[in-house]
Scaffold this motif. Structure first.
Motif, PDB file in Angstrom:
ATOM      1  N   CYS A  85       0.384  -0.701   0.334  1.00 26.42           N
ATOM      2  CA  CYS A  85       0.356   0.493  -0.598  1.00 26.42           C
ATOM      3  C   CYS A  85       0.385   1.005   0.178  1.00 26.42           C
ATOM      4  O   CYS A  85       0.321   2.639   0.123  1.00 26.42           O
ATOM      5  CB  CYS A  85      -0.831   0.014   1.876  1.00 26.42           C
ATOM      6  SG  CYS A  85      -0.428   0.269   2.926  1.00 26.42           S
TER       7      CYS A  85
ATOM      8  N   GLY B 134       2.637   2.501   2.134  1.00 26.16           N
ATOM      9  CA  GLY B 134       2.788   2.714   3.628  1.00 26.16           C
ATOM     10  C   GLY B 134       1.738   3.688   4.164  1.00 26.16           C
ATOM     11  O   GLY B 134       2.300   4.549   4.942  1.00 26.16           O
TER      12      GLY B 134
ATOM     13  N   LEU C 286      -0.922   2.012   5.990  1.00 25.57           N
ATOM     14  CA  LEU C 286      -1.853   1.371   6.426  1.00 25.57           C
ATOM     15  C   LEU C 286      -2.629   0.561   6.636  1.00 25.57           C
ATOM     16  O   LEU C 286      -3.879   0.579   7.157  1.00 25.57           O
ATOM     17  CB  LEU C 286      -1.413   1.927   7.898  1.00 25.57           C
ATOM     18  CG  LEU C 286      -1.838   1.970   9.675  1.00 25.57           C
ATOM     19  CD1 LEU C 286      -0.350   0.765   9.269  1.00 25.57           C
ATOM     20  CD2 LEU C 286      -1.779   2.700  10.257  1.00 25.57           C
TER      21      LEU C 286
ATOM     22  N   CYS D 167      -2.223  -2.106   4.342  1.00 27.12           N
ATOM     23  CA  CYS D 167      -2.029  -3.409   3.805  1.00 27.12           C
ATOM     24  C   CYS D 167      -1.562  -5.028   4.255  1.00 27.12           C
ATOM     25  O   CYS D 167      -1.835  -6.005   4.541  1.00 27.12           O
ATOM     26  CB  CYS D 167      -0.645  -3.761   2.748  1.00 27.12           C
ATOM     27  SG  CYS D 167       0.701  -3.120   2.766  1.00 27.12           S
ATOM     28  N   ALA D 168      -0.629  -4.513   5.581  1.00 26.87           N
ATOM     29  CA  ALA D 168       0.210  -4.975   6.487  1.00 26.87           C
ATOM     30  C   ALA D 168       1.173  -5.889   5.389  1.00 26.87           C
ATOM     31  O   ALA D 168       1.256  -7.045   6.397  1.00 26.87           O
ATOM     32  CB  ALA D 168      -0.769  -6.068   7.060  1.00 26.87           C
TER      33      ALA D 168
ATOM     34  N   CYS E 244       3.709  -5.296   5.653  1.00 21.30           N
ATOM     35  CA  CYS E 244       5.402  -5.002   5.833  1.00 21.30           C
ATOM     36  C   CYS E 244       5.699  -5.469   7.078  1.00 21.30           C
ATOM     37  O   CYS E 244       6.610  -4.553   7.878  1.00 21.30           O
ATOM     38  CB  CYS E 244       5.191  -2.926   6.148  1.00 21.30           C
ATOM     39  SG  CYS E 244       3.948  -2.827   6.949  1.00 21.30           S
TER      40      CYS E 244
ATOM     41  N   CYS F   9       6.198   0.332   8.418  1.00 19.17           N
ATOM     42  CA  CYS F   9       5.893   1.762   7.601  1.00 19.17           C
ATOM     43  C   CYS F   9       5.881   2.770   7.936  1.00 19.17           C
ATOM     44  O   CYS F   9       5.749   4.083   8.607  1.00 19.17           O
ATOM     45  CB  CYS F   9       4.888   1.211   6.501  1.00 19.17           C
ATOM     46  SG  CYS F   9       3.254   1.147   6.399  1.00 19.17           S
TER      47      CYS F   9
HETATM   48 FE1  FES Z   1       1.107  -1.284   3.909  1.00 22.15          FE
HETATM   49 FE2  FES Z   1       2.440  -0.666   6.240  1.00 22.15          FE
HETATM   50  S1  FES Z   1       3.140  -0.835   3.936  1.00 22.15           S
HETATM   51  S2  FES Z   1       0.209  -0.978   5.832  1.00 22.15           S
END
Ligand code: FES
Length: 104
Positions: free
Chosen positions: A39, A41, A43, A45-46, A48, A86
């Motif tokens: 995503c 960064g 927040l 997609c999870a 990372c 992220c």
């Molecule tokens: Fe998607 Fe961290 S890059 S939640």
């Protein structure tokens, strides 16, 4: 600051990360496997997900409510030291930080 990622097979990747960059961007820039950052960064997609080494967990700070919600959907098991990388920004205080990369 210097950041080290330790992979499941024991391999280590260490990089100098510019202050202010987040540790997902840094992982992607250094080809750390299994840290994807789908995503970008924001927040959502999870992908990372990392485990912050116990010695560094408190220094890295605690996840906020939104991050805690997203930690529910990580591909790998959520542990007490799980963070979405992220959301961790490189600072001089984190020089030497160690992150363990989950198998996904
Ligand atoms: Fe998607 Fe961290 S890059 S939640």
């Amino acid at each position: 600051p210097k950041v080290t990622w330790i992979l499941k097979d024991g391999r280590k990747i260490t990089a100098d990360v510019a202050v202010g960059h987040n540790l997902m961007e840094a992982a992607v820039a250094n080809n750390v496997p299994n840290v994807i950052g789908e995503c970008g960064g924001c927040l959502s997609c999870a992908t990372c997900h990392v485990y912050v080494d116990a010695a560094w967990y408190e220094k890295a700070g605690h996840p906020d409510d939104m991050e805690r919600d997203m930690l529910e959907i990580t591909a790998a098991e959520r542990k007490p030291n799980s963070r979405l990388s992220c959301q961790i920004k490189a600072t001089d205080a984190l020089d030497g930080i160690v992150l363990h990369v989950p198998e996904i």
